[in-house]
Write an enzyme that holds these catalytic residues in place. Structure first.
Site, PDB file in Angstrom:
ATOM      1  N   SER A  38      44.264   3.032  28.269  1.00 31.61           N
ATOM      2  CA  SER A  38      43.234   4.072  28.376  1.00 31.61           C
ATOM      3  C   SER A  38      41.935   3.741  27.651  1.00 31.61           C
ATOM      4  O   SER A  38      40.912   4.365  27.910  1.00 31.61           O
ATOM      5  CB  SER A  38      43.778   5.403  27.837  1.00 31.61           C
ATOM      6  OG  SER A  38      44.278   5.237  26.523  1.00 31.61           O
ATOM      7  N   ASP A 334      38.641  12.047  21.248  1.00 33.62           N
ATOM      8  CA  ASP A 334      39.753  12.993  21.329  1.00 33.62           C
ATOM      9  C   ASP A 334      40.785  12.583  20.277  1.00 33.62           C
ATOM     10  O   ASP A 334      40.447  11.856  19.337  1.00 33.62           O
ATOM     11  CB  ASP A 334      40.334  13.060  22.749  1.00 33.62           C
ATOM     12  CG  ASP A 334      40.879  11.719  23.238  1.00 33.62           C
ATOM     13  OD1 ASP A 334      41.042  10.796  22.418  1.00 33.62           O
ATOM     14  OD2 ASP A 334      41.162  11.606  24.448  1.00 33.62           O
ATOM     15  N   HIS A 337      41.400   8.447  21.268  1.00 32.34           N
ATOM     16  CA  HIS A 337      40.428   7.465  21.749  1.00 32.34           C
ATOM     17  C   HIS A 337      39.099   7.484  20.996  1.00 32.34           C
ATOM     18  O   HIS A 337      38.659   8.547  20.536  1.00 32.34           O
ATOM     19  CB  HIS A 337      40.166   7.707  23.238  1.00 32.34           C
ATOM     20  CG  HIS A 337      41.413   7.690  24.056  1.00 32.34           C
ATOM     21  ND1 HIS A 337      42.058   8.849  24.435  1.00 32.34           N
ATOM     22  CD2 HIS A 337      42.153   6.666  24.532  1.00 32.34           C
ATOM     23  CE1 HIS A 337      43.147   8.536  25.122  1.00 32.34           C
ATOM     24  NE2 HIS A 337      43.225   7.215  25.196  1.00 32.34           N
TER      25      HIS A 337
END
Length: 371
Positions: A38, A334, A337
């Protein structure tokens, strides 16, 4: 029809030759191919079915993305690490996601002239990590293999081989494997033994070596690798500690793997003639960033900008989440990340920063190597 097909093949071939032989001075490589999780995903997971697939397809993701301010699948308030590495190499941003290109029937134009991103949120080095909810690293390589077949059908093996040998391959995975390992230990209410850790490292390194070797066999000659960062310091892990401190055990585990990865690559490279590589030290850079938070212009190193509850880590980044006011001043976007600015600083360090953050050469030196 035959004349049309030949004409199109000549046209596309000229594009390849142009991309390889006449790269603009600002463009260091003809294409970029991205593999990982991600931190690099630019939208593949938006196209995966399943309610448990991690996606960044709703606000406030993408709120600062240049040109749109809309969510695209990047787990960031704007650009992510893949975007900034690609920008440093002379592109506008990361190449588009494989599944997006397939859906739009644009895979081959992009694969030849710009590259493709196969990265998938939740993916691990191990196929078992978050199984069924992502494209694992091994499958990403298989998708690249199928892409290469399509490329060769368009312009021929020789042109593709030349293109790939000069292109930049970016690989970044492993964090999710460590999260999964820690979760499994917690569920068993046990502490990992040395034999557990040895077996875990062995599986990771075996799979990573296989990934690099397979990419090499498929034509990659310039591979930039981002190691595993201090996974014990992300807000989602910190919030489990009553003091909000990092989980030192997880960090030690990641640091041990990073050292082994560096040694593994040093031993593997001589067996793959013509391979050049760079291992970027996400762990060391992030620790240095934590140690100089204010000096680098950040006001928060332990909390999520977008989330809810303590450290912003007790809720996901959603349209109803709490959003910090100064998004460029948070290291974390977040609960897991990095923010757009943190990702930018990371990519800059890997590309042309202090020598201690890349080994044996920088991403810039790697891109500039003759092949």
């Amino acid at each position: 029809m035959m004349g049309y097909e030949v004409g199109m093949k000549v046209l596309v071939l000229s594009l390849v030759v142009g991309a390889v032989a006449a790269i603009r001075p600002s463009k260091l490589v003809p294409a970029v191919y991205v593999f990982g999780d991600s931190t690099l995903d630019v939208g593949n997971n938006n196209y995966l079915p399943g309610k448990d697939v991690p996606r960044a397809n709703k606000p406030y993701y993408g709120i600062d993305l240049p040109g749109s301010g809309r969510p695209t699948g990047r787990f960031s308030n704007g650009y992510n690490t893949a975007d900034f590495v690609a920008k440093a190499l002379g592109f506008k941003k990361s190449p588009l996601a494989y599944l997006e290109l397939k859906a739009q029937n644009k895979l081959i134009p992009s694969a030849i002239t710009r590259g493709v991103s196969y990265a998938s949120a939740g993916a691990g080095i191990l196929d078992s990590t978050n199984a069924g909810n992502n494209i694992p690293l091994s499958q990403q390589v298989r998708l690249f293999e199928s892409t290469k077949v399509e490329m060769e059908a368009k312009v021929g093996p020789r042109a593709v081989s030349k293109l790939l040998s000069k292109s930049f391959f970016l690989v970044g995975a492993g964090s999710n494997d460590f999260f999964a390992f820690a979760t499994a230990q917690a569920k068993q209410n046990s502490t990992a033994t040395q034999s557990d850790v040895t077996a875990f490292y062995g599986s990771l390194l075996s799979n990573y070596s296989a990934t690099i070797t397979e990419l090499y066999k498929l034509g990659a000659r310039k591979i930039g690798i981002i190691n595993v960062g201090p996974v014990g310091c992300v807000p989602r892990v910190r919030v489990l500690n009553v003091t909000g401190a990092c989980a030192d055990g997880m960090n030690q585990l990641a640091a041990g793997f990073d050292a082994a990865l560096k040694s593994t690559m040093a031993a593997l490279a001589p067996k793959l003639p013509g391979l050049a590589y760079s291992v970027a030290d996400s762990f060391g850079l992030t620790q240095a960033t934590f140690a100089n938070t204010l000096g680098l212009g950040f006001v928060s190193s332990d909390s999520a900008c977008c989330g809810s509850g303590r450290l912003g880590a007790q809720g996901d980044c959603t349209p109803t989440a709490t959003l910090c006011a100064a998004r460029d001043r948070y290291i974390f976007w977040d609960s897991v990340h990095p923010s757009q600015r943190a990702a930018m600083l990371g990519a800059q360090a890997y590309f042309d920063g202090p020598a201690q953050y890349t080994s044996p050469i920088s991403f810039k030196q790697l891109a500039n190597m003759m092949s």
